[in-house]
Design a protein around this motif. Structure first.
Motif, short mmCIF file in Angstrom:
data_model
loop_
_atom_site.label_atom_id
_atom_site.label_comp_id
_atom_site.label_asym_id
_atom_site.label_seq_id
_atom_site.Cartn_x
_atom_site.Cartn_y
_atom_site.Cartn_z
N MET A 32 0.83 -1.38 0.09
CA MET A 32 0.03 0.05 -0.11
C MET A 32 0.95 0.96 0.10
N ASN A 33 0.65 2.17 -0.88
CA ASN A 33 1.34 3.45 -1.03
C ASN A 33 0.35 4.54 -0.31
N TYR A 34 0.84 4.60 0.98
CA TYR A 34 0.31 5.62 1.99
C TYR A 34 0.93 6.99 1.70
N GLU A 35 0.13 8.01 1.88
CA GLU A 35 0.72 9.23 1.81
C GLU A 35 0.21 10.24 2.92
N GLU A 36 1.11 10.89 3.67
CA GLU A 36 0.80 11.75 4.80
C GLU A 36 0.06 12.91 4.36
N VAL A 37 -1.25 13.18 4.95
CA VAL A 37 -1.85 14.30 4.91
C VAL A 37 -1.83 15.27 6.01
N HIS A 38 -1.12 16.43 5.89
CA HIS A 38 -0.95 16.96 7.10
C HIS A 38 -2.14 18.26 7.39
N PHE A 39 -2.37 18.55 8.54
CA PHE A 39 -3.04 19.74 8.84
C PHE A 39 -2.09 20.31 10.02
N VAL A 76 -6.22 3.73 -2.77
CA VAL A 76 -6.50 2.29 -3.08
C VAL A 76 -7.35 1.57 -1.70
N ALA A 77 -8.39 1.18 -1.57
CA ALA A 77 -8.99 0.60 -0.60
C ALA A 77 -8.32 -0.83 -0.22
N PHE A 78 -8.30 -1.52 -1.39
CA PHE A 78 -7.56 -2.97 -1.40
C PHE A 78 -7.54 -3.44 -2.71
N SER A 79 -6.87 -4.50 -2.87
CA SER A 79 -6.39 -5.00 -4.26
C SER A 79 -6.95 -6.43 -4.45
N ILE A 80 -7.20 -7.00 -5.54
CA ILE A 80 -7.67 -8.12 -6.06
C ILE A 80 -6.81 -8.66 -7.20
N GLY A 81 -5.53 -9.26 -7.02
CA GLY A 81 -4.49 -9.35 -7.82
C GLY A 81 -3.92 -8.03 -8.29
N SER A 82 -4.00 -7.95 -9.53
CA SER A 82 -3.59 -6.80 -10.15
C SER A 82 -4.65 -5.33 -9.98
N PHE A 83 -5.89 -6.00 -9.63
CA PHE A 83 -7.04 -5.03 -9.89
C PHE A 83 -7.09 -4.13 -8.36
N ASN A 84 -7.04 -2.90 -8.75
CA ASN A 84 -7.38 -1.94 -7.58
C ASN A 84 -8.76 -1.52 -7.26
N VAL A 85 -9.11 -1.66 -6.13
CA VAL A 85 -10.61 -0.98 -5.69
C VAL A 85 -10.28 0.22 -4.85
N TYR A 86 -10.78 1.13 -5.68
CA TYR A 86 -10.61 2.71 -4.74
C TYR A 86 -11.54 3.02 -3.93
N TRP A 87 -11.16 3.88 -3.17
CA TRP A 87 -12.15 4.34 -1.93
C TRP A 87 -13.15 5.26 -2.63
N TYR A 88 -12.74 5.99 -3.72
CA TYR A 88 -13.70 6.86 -4.24
C TYR A 88 -15.01 5.89 -4.75
N GLY A 89 -14.62 5.09 -5.46
CA GLY A 89 -15.72 4.13 -6.09
C GLY A 89 -16.57 3.48 -4.84
N ILE A 90 -15.88 3.08 -3.70
CA ILE A 90 -16.65 2.33 -2.53
C ILE A 90 -17.58 3.56 -2.15
#
Length: 289
Positions: free
Chosen positions: A1-8, A20-34
């Protein structure tokens, strides 16, 4: 997982974000779609649950969903492609690459309205009654969906010194590349949060209006006016606006003004002419075999 820090930075708060919420093989499932999917399910659930109390047909809710949801997705894509035609005209195949982004809220709203209107005309059901019931759930869906922009680190505003200003490496890179007049080391307005909170408030207001009003289009016009005002001002803060051709006019701000004035005119005419909201015909409430 490629996390990125968001700072306030002004409140000393940091959160790790990954689109990316999770991946099924090479298929990424994005938080946007969820989040979009969750918003659709929740809005549909509430529309069904509240239908009886509002003298609306539960089956008609499902029919509207079946028509309006694909219409909204198509409308959102076509609106964005139209506004960015100089890019998509270079390779038509890009139009179908929705996983690379490119959906516009206003296009989705227009598509949903148009699909619902056609369906009501075919079935000879009063459009005003259907849209006044269903439009309530649009801002709720928007409030949830906007958090997908947070996970994608997009749709943010100009730089700010307000306590809730946020920043990340992705935001800084974008500002350095696309906004040379802004300091990339500064936090930006979390416009996704502004719109999420505002549309959640609009949802509550529309529920109250739907409960108390008996005039045609009162609820729909309230959405047009309130969201138009909210979007006009938030759009003015954003750094990724779509523009009308080569002008400096932001497309969403222009459309917001049209919505506000159209909503005010329609509701004024409705009250002057005393347009009472029509009941749904009896056949709509008959259970399908």
């Amino acid at each position: 997982m490629n996390y990125e820090e968001v700072h306030f930075p002004f409140i000393g708060f940091t959160v790790d974000v990954n689109p990316v919420a999770f991946s099924i093989g090479s298929f990424n499932v994005y938080w946007y779609g969820i989040l979009i999917g969750f918003a659709m399910v929740l809005c549909g659930f509430l529309a069904v649950k509240q239908s009886k109390a509002n003298k609306f047909s539960e089956d008609l809710v499902y029919d509207v969903l079946l028509v309006s949801l694909p219409s909204a997705i198509i409308g959102a894509r076509l609106y964005y492609v139209f506004c960015e035609w100089s890019y998509y005209s270079q390779d038509i195949r890009r139009i179908f690459d929705t996983r690379s982004g490119g959906l516009a809220v206003y296009g989705g709203v227009i598509g949903a309205f148009l699909g619902t209107y056609i369906m009501t005309r075919i079935r000879k059901i009063p459009f005003s009654t259907v849209v006044d019931y269903c439009v309530v759930y649009i801002p709720l869906g928007q409030a949830i969906g906007r958090w997908g922009n947070f996970f994608n680190q997009e749709c943010f505003g100009t730089t700010t010194t307000l306590p809730w200003g946020m920043t990340s490496d992705r935001i800084s890179r974008y500002l350095a590349t696309e906004c040379p007049n802004l300091d990339p080391s500064m936090p930006v307005h979390p416009t996704f949060l502004y719109e999420s909170l505002c549309t959640l408030t609009i949802f509550i207001v529309l529920l109250i209006i739907r409960e108390s009003s008996t005039r045609k289009f009162d609820v729909t016009c309230a959405y047009m006016v309130l969201y138009g005002i909210v979007r006009f001002f938030i759009e003015g803060l954003r750094t990724d606006s779509l523009y009308i051709g080569s002008t400096g006019i932001r497309t969403s701000q222009a459309l917001s003004l049209v919505l506000v004035f159209a909503g005010l005119i329609i509701v004024l005419v409705s009250h002057l002419k005393e347009w009472e909201r029509l009941p749904l015909p009896e056949h709509v409430f008959k259970k399908k075999a």
